[in-house]
Enzyme design. Structure first.
Site, PDB file in Angstrom:
ATOM      1  N   ASP A   1     -14.705  40.715 -30.233  1.00  0.00           N
ATOM      2  CA  ASP A   1     -15.003  39.282 -30.279  1.00  0.00           C
ATOM      3  C   ASP A   1     -13.703  38.496 -30.148  1.00  0.00           C
ATOM      4  O   ASP A   1     -12.709  38.790 -30.829  1.00  0.00           O
ATOM      5  CB  ASP A   1     -15.680  38.905 -31.598  1.00  0.00           C
TER       6      ASP A   1
ATOM      7  N   HIS B   1     -19.536  47.997 -33.473  1.00  0.00           N
ATOM      8  CA  HIS B   1     -19.317  46.964 -32.467  1.00  0.00           C
ATOM      9  C   HIS B   1     -18.994  47.607 -31.108  1.00  0.00           C
ATOM     10  O   HIS B   1     -18.048  48.399 -30.980  1.00  0.00           O
ATOM     11  CB  HIS B   1     -18.154  46.077 -32.924  1.00  0.00           C
TER      12      HIS B   1
ATOM     13  N   HIS C   1     -18.291  37.405 -27.131  1.00  0.00           N
ATOM     14  CA  HIS C   1     -18.363  38.860 -27.202  1.00  0.00           C
ATOM     15  C   HIS C   1     -17.962  39.394 -25.822  1.00  0.00           C
ATOM     16  O   HIS C   1     -18.529  39.023 -24.793  1.00  0.00           O
ATOM     17  CB  HIS C   1     -19.791  39.321 -27.551  1.00  0.00           C
TER      18      HIS C   1
ATOM     19  N   HIS D   1     -18.381  32.270 -30.747  1.00  0.00           N
ATOM     20  CA  HIS D   1     -17.323  33.196 -30.337  1.00  0.00           C
ATOM     21  C   HIS D   1     -17.720  33.781 -28.984  1.00  0.00           C
ATOM     22  O   HIS D   1     -18.821  33.537 -28.495  1.00  0.00           O
ATOM     23  CB  HIS D   1     -17.132  34.312 -31.384  1.00  0.00           C
TER      24      HIS D   1
END
Length: 256
Positions: free
Chosen positions: A153, A149, A230, A228
């Site tokens: 998030d 990642h 990011h 969500h």
């Protein structure tokens, strides 16, 4: 032996001389406190056909009394003028001090307002108010093409308000591939922040934004498994220049 009388007519003292002598005599008597109880022979001898009031002494005393009154009046007027001028100066000084104090207060308020605005513009906040991190930085998995990642998030229900974390200028606003609808902002400190998976975008390239200003609405566009936000912190506007966003925000006073 016979004496011969001097030629020429013998003349007595003039009336003016006698009056002066009388005034002098009365003045001398006044010093001993006997004026009014002793008549001056010179004055008695010179009454002539004048009235009792028309004596040199009466006129001199009257003139002196009038002069004293005029002098006292002039002194009183001068004193009053001086006091009025002093009051005017005092009022002018009080006004000057009041204006100077008011100016100081205005300037202090302006400085305080500028400082408050400076602090506000230099402040940072969460991109979604009251949210928390649902997926951490560098979390591994097949969901990300790089294998980990590149940001974090933030939990955000569909349609949540997304704001800029600080002051800056929008350098990208549109479709970002796997990021879906995304925004990239160049912050005033030279760093960059990125906001992805938005359902809608509310800013344009070149627009200046402030801390807490809404820039879009959260969603689930692009490569996303559900609503969500990011969020990435970067050293450039490009993918791959990411830095730890949690450390980035904490270093700027954001608690999370």
């Amino acid at each position: 032996m016979a004496f011969t009388r001097a030629t020429g007519k013998h003349r007595g003292a003039s009336r003016l001389a006698r009056r002066s002598a009388g005034v002098a005599g009365v003045a001398a008597l006044a010093t001993t406190g006997v004026v009014g109880t002793l008549a001056s022979p010179a004055l008695a001898a010179d009454t002539g056909d004048r009235s009792p009031e028309d004596t040199g002494l009466t006129r001199v005393i009257a003139d002196e009394s009038l002069a004293d009154q005029v002098s006292a009046q002039a002194a009183a007027q001068e004193q009053e003028a001086a006091e009025a001028e002093a009051r005017a100066r005092a009022r002018a000084e009080a006004k000057r001090k009041a204006e100077a104090r008011a100016q100081e207060i205005r300037e202090a308020k302006e400085r305080a307002a500028r400082e408050a605005e400076r602090r506000r513009l230099a402040s940072f906040n969460l991109p979604v108010a009251g949210s928390y991190v649902s997926t951490g930085y560098k979390t591994g998995g097949s969901l990300w093409s790089s294998g980990s990642h590149s940001g974090i998030d933030f939990h955000a229900a569909y349609g949540s308000t997304v704001v800029s974390v600080g002051s800056g200028t929008v350098v990208e606003a549109g479709w970002g591939g796997a990021y879906g609808n995304n925004i990239v902002i160049r912050m005033n400190d030279g760093t960059y922040t990125q906001y992805g998976h938005l359902s809608s975008i509310g800013v344009y390239v070149g627009q200046s934004v402030e801390p807490g200003q809404q820039i879009g609405v959260s969603g689930s566009t692009g490569n996303s498994t559900g609503p969500h936000l990011h969020f990435e912190a970067r050293t450039t506007a490009e993918y791959g220049s990411d830095i730890n966003p949690i450390a980035y925000l904490r270093a700027r006073g954001v608690s999370l």
